[in-house]
Design an enzyme around this catalytic site. Structure first.
Site, PDB file in Angstrom:
ATOM      1  N   ASP A   1       0.772  -1.050  -0.199  1.00 22.07           N
ATOM      2  CA  ASP A   1       0.012  -0.473   0.239  1.00 22.07           C
ATOM      3  C   ASP A   1       0.937   1.137   0.164  1.00 22.07           C
ATOM      4  OD1 ASP A   1      -2.104   2.088   0.105  1.00 22.07           O
ATOM      5  OD2 ASP A   1      -2.911   0.595   1.182  1.00 22.07           O
ATOM      6  N   TRP A   2       0.639   1.854   0.036  1.00 18.86           N
ATOM      7  CA  TRP A   2       0.825   3.605   0.005  1.00 18.86           C
ATOM      8  C   TRP A   2       2.557   4.101   0.482  1.00 18.86           C
ATOM      9  CZ3 TRP A   2      -0.577   7.627  -3.845  1.00 18.86           C
ATOM     10  CH2 TRP A   2       0.305   7.973  -3.606  1.00 18.86           C
TER      11      TRP A   2
END
Ligand code: BGC
Length: 746
Positions: free
Chosen positions: A285-286
């Site tokens: 994820d980010w």
């Protein structure tokens, strides 16, 4: 299903020794998908270019020389948030024609519930229980997104949540693993098999796994899940997505059992790749590689990068650590180049599946884009989805549908004219101006036949109690009307990512507004625009009718109006429990049996599993939803009261439409294993069927019970079936059922 032995061996690998635990096996594994085209490209790439393929960066703002140069240098494998056929064609040409290796870029986006035509939020779609319609909704999003230059979406999000304080509850399919699994598979198929080649996009199931259990409903918090809860509740929709051939998996921000998912070898290599058999691409994820430092499990960026790449994390979203650090780490002998190669193979396989290696410009064509986005067909299908997703929670004295006798309606509330809020979080490229507000929907539906007046009632800016001075005008509008439609709810930014809330009461002065309007004694139909279950106890008390409209998307206002007018008979059922009191959270229908009884209401007997000051029952249970007609259920008929391990039995009920309008009833089957080696839920959804019934018509709902429906996660975490007695329930909701029993014999 799950490989316990392998998991146990993996459990001994701590983060510190991850490298040693996994690297060699991964480098020599044969499971990485590949083909000659991919091998030829891989053989041509320099180490720097390989690291570039693993790099997924955010396209920020305007096209800039920095981006162009990074692409020319082979440092951008994929881009997120770069949209539009023209823009992506331009970038793709730079990658293909101006970089040395000429590998195309994979364009990625958060296409969560629509691209330009925005569908109801995923939680709302789940309320339809209409799996083909949910698949079609994802297919529409895919066709629009692919026309807009996108090849991969970060959906479906399948995180199970039973805590409406958590803002991301809007993004998944509710509290039940069976329903959520069907929805997960349908959404994967919708995205990946939406139409002709070039119209499909690749799906990414996320966030692996347990993110929905973020402690206390605060986003990004740790999760503290038992192995049992992980396997009973959180893994099934991931398994369904993997079985539906999902292309990619995104790992969660959270730490599972103390180890962030990006570094969690037990979860990624043990559970995801081992037990679930996933052999596709895994992305962060980010910036979650960077987060390993923030969470204090990696001492520096190099350690974080080594940990992630050796944990089969193939693509680095936004941290830029792979592109910056991997070449040197390989040269220093700290990362095996074969591990990098396997990650590159995964990225190239996605590009191959997306058709980019065969035809990099594919569908990047403005005429296609123009024809597809917001097309009449897409809007019509999205309105159908919205109609099917709105749940009628209360309807006393047939307040709804609005009678012909009503001539003047006061439409009151801060969401009556809302447009952006109807799209909810993750609105894709949706624009507020394209959204039909509820007021506009009502005007179009009722035309000149009814006089509509609007009053905002209160203001909603932040969570302040603001706009009390507007209440008297709203009360006056109500006094002058034959009936009132209240439109209450939450702003789009109040739920979704980072949208945790401690209070589950409608924000601001909305409850006070409703109470003031209720004093006029006019019939009130309240419409709730929200991404999560709110505590609607007082709202229901002061409303004659209550419609949960969720965040219904671009055509939401039309759909609300068509339900209020009676053009469409509501049929949706709650995919999530609505609490009666916020202290009941987490609340869900499939709670486990306990030593002490659950007693309804408030009891004087303190030795019960109840509160002293509030009942434990919900306001509206899972599976509940009213219609403008009524249905009666016969007793259950079983083909046999005993079932053998290899056999099956059929359970049937006759369902009759006893009212005077046609309707659609979602008939639900629940089971309970009365004695098992592991404590069982009091009821668990195992099947459902949807019946269309004309007035007076009776149809039979039939369910086949075979042993797969009787399996549970055993003491050893393996699927287990034990002979004995089972309770079987069929009904209109988890709380409104007929019941019978049968025995499973060896
Ligand atoms: C979210 C993901 C999303 C990603 C890219 C993250 O903050 O957790 O769900 O796909 O951003 O926008």
């Amino acid at each position: 299903m799950f490989n316990a032995v392998k998991l146990k061996s993996l459990l001994v690998c701590s983060v510190a020794v991850l490298t040693a635990c996994a690297a060699h096996d991964k480098a020599t594994t044969a499971a990485v998908p590949t083909n000659p085209t991919i091998e030829a490209i891989l053989a041509d790439l320099t180490l720097e270019e390989k690291a570039g393929q693993l790099n997924l960066i955010n396209f920020e703002g305007e096209l800039g020389e920095t981006h162009y140069q990074m692409i020319r240098d082979g440092k951008v494998g994929s881009l997120l948030k770069s949209n539009g056929a023209a823009q992506n064609l331009k970038l793709q040409k730079i990658a293909v024609e101006q970089s040395r290796a000429g590998v195309p870029i994979l364009f990625q986006e958060d296409v969560i519930h629509g691209y330009k035509t925005i569908a109801p939020i995923p939680l709302a779609e789940a309320a339809s229980w209409d799996i083909p319609a949910i698949q079609q909704s994802a297919a529409i999003a895919a066709r629009e997104a692919s026309a807009g230059g996108i090849q991969l979406t970060y959906a479906p999000m399948v995180d199970m949540s039973r805590d409406p304080r958590w803002g991301r509850i809007i993004e998944a399919a509710g509290e039940d693993p069976y329903l959520a699994s069907l929805v997960a598979a349908a959404r994967v198929k919708g995205f990946q098999e939406s139409g002709e080649p070039g119209q499909n996009i690749l799906a990414t199931v996320k966030h692996f796994a347990g993110y929905g259990a973020s402690l206390a409903g605060r986003d990004y918090n740790i999760q503290d899940l038992s192995e049992r809860e992980l396997r009973e509740v959180h893994l099934p929709p991931f398994k369904a997505a993997v079985d539906a051939d999902v292309a990619a998996v995104m790992v969660a921000y959270t730490a599972h059992d103390g180890v962030p998912l990006t570094a969690n070898q037990y979860m990624v290599q043990g559970v995801l790749q081992g037990d679930l058999g996933f052999n596709g691409l895994i992305m962060t994820d980010w910036a979650t590689i960077y987060n390993l430092e923030r969470a204090g499990v990696s001492a520096n960026a190099e350690d974080a990068t080594i940990t992630a790449i050796n944990n089969s994390i193939h693509m680095d979203m936004a941290a830029k650590k792979y592109v910056e650090l991997l070449p040197q780490l390989v040269r220093d002998g700290k990362v095996d180049e074969r591990v990098v190669d396997d990650a590159v193979r995964q990225v190239l396989m996605l590009k191959y599946k997306a058709g980019l290696l065969q035809d990099p410009y594919g569908r990047l064509n403005e005429a296609t884009e123009k024809a597809e986005l917001l097309s009449a067909a897409n809007l019509a299908a999205t309105k159908e989805m919205a109609l099917k997703s709105m749940v009628l929670l209360k309807n006393d004295q047939q307040t709804l549908p609005i009678s012909d006798k009503v001539q003047r309606i006061a439409v009151i509330g801060p969401f009556a004219n809302a447009q952006k809020d109807l799209m909810g979080w993750w609105p894709g490229l949706g624009e507020a101006k394209d959204v039909v507000s509820i007021m506009a929907g009502l005007e179009a539906e009722f035309g000149d036949s009814v006089e509509l007046t609007y009053a905002q009632g209160v203001t909603i800016d932040r969570f302040n109690k603001a706009g009390a001075e507007l209440i008297p005008e709203a009360v006056k509008a109500a006094e002058q009307a034959d009936m009132v439609i209240m439109v209450l709810g939450e702003k789009e930014w109040m739920s979704g990512e980072g949208g945790g809330t401690a209070s589950l009461h409608l924000p601001g002065l909305q409850e006070e507004l409703l109470q003031a309007v209720a004093k006029t004694n006019k019939p009130i139909a309240t419409v709730i625009v929200s991404g999560r279950p709110y505590v609607l106890t007082d709202v229901a008390k002061h409303s004659d009718a209550l419609l949960q409209a969720w965040m219904p998307g671009t055509t939401g206002g039309t759909a609300v109006a068509e339900i209020l007018s009676g053009k469409f008979n509501p049929q949706a059922k709650l995919p999530v429990t609505f609490p009666q009191h916020q202290g009941q959270v987490p609340i869900f229908y499939s709670y486990k049996k306990t030593s002490h009884p659950f007693v309804a209401g408030i009891t004087e007997d303190r030795y019960t599993t109840t509160y002293r000051d509030a009942p434990h029952e919900p306001l509206y249970p899972f599976g509940f939803g009213l219609s403008y007609t009524n249905y009666s259920y016969s007793d259950i008929e079983l083909s046999s009261a005993t079932m053998t391990m290899d056999g099956s039995i059929t359970a049937s009920v006759d369902v009759t439409n006893t009212g005077d309008v046609a309707g659609r009833e979602i008939v639900q089957l629940y089971l309970h294993d009365k004695v098992a080696s592991v404590v069982q839920p009091v009821k668990l959804l195992k099947d459902f069927t949807i019946l269309d019934l004309s007035p007076g018509e009776t149809k039979r709902a039939e369910f086949v019970i075979s042993k797969d429906k009787l399996a549970f996660v055993g003491i050893d975490y393996q699927p287990t079936i034990e002979a004995g007695e089972f309770e079987l329930f069929i009904g209109a909701s988890s709380d409104d059922v007929k019941s019978t029993e049968f025995t499973l014999v060896e």
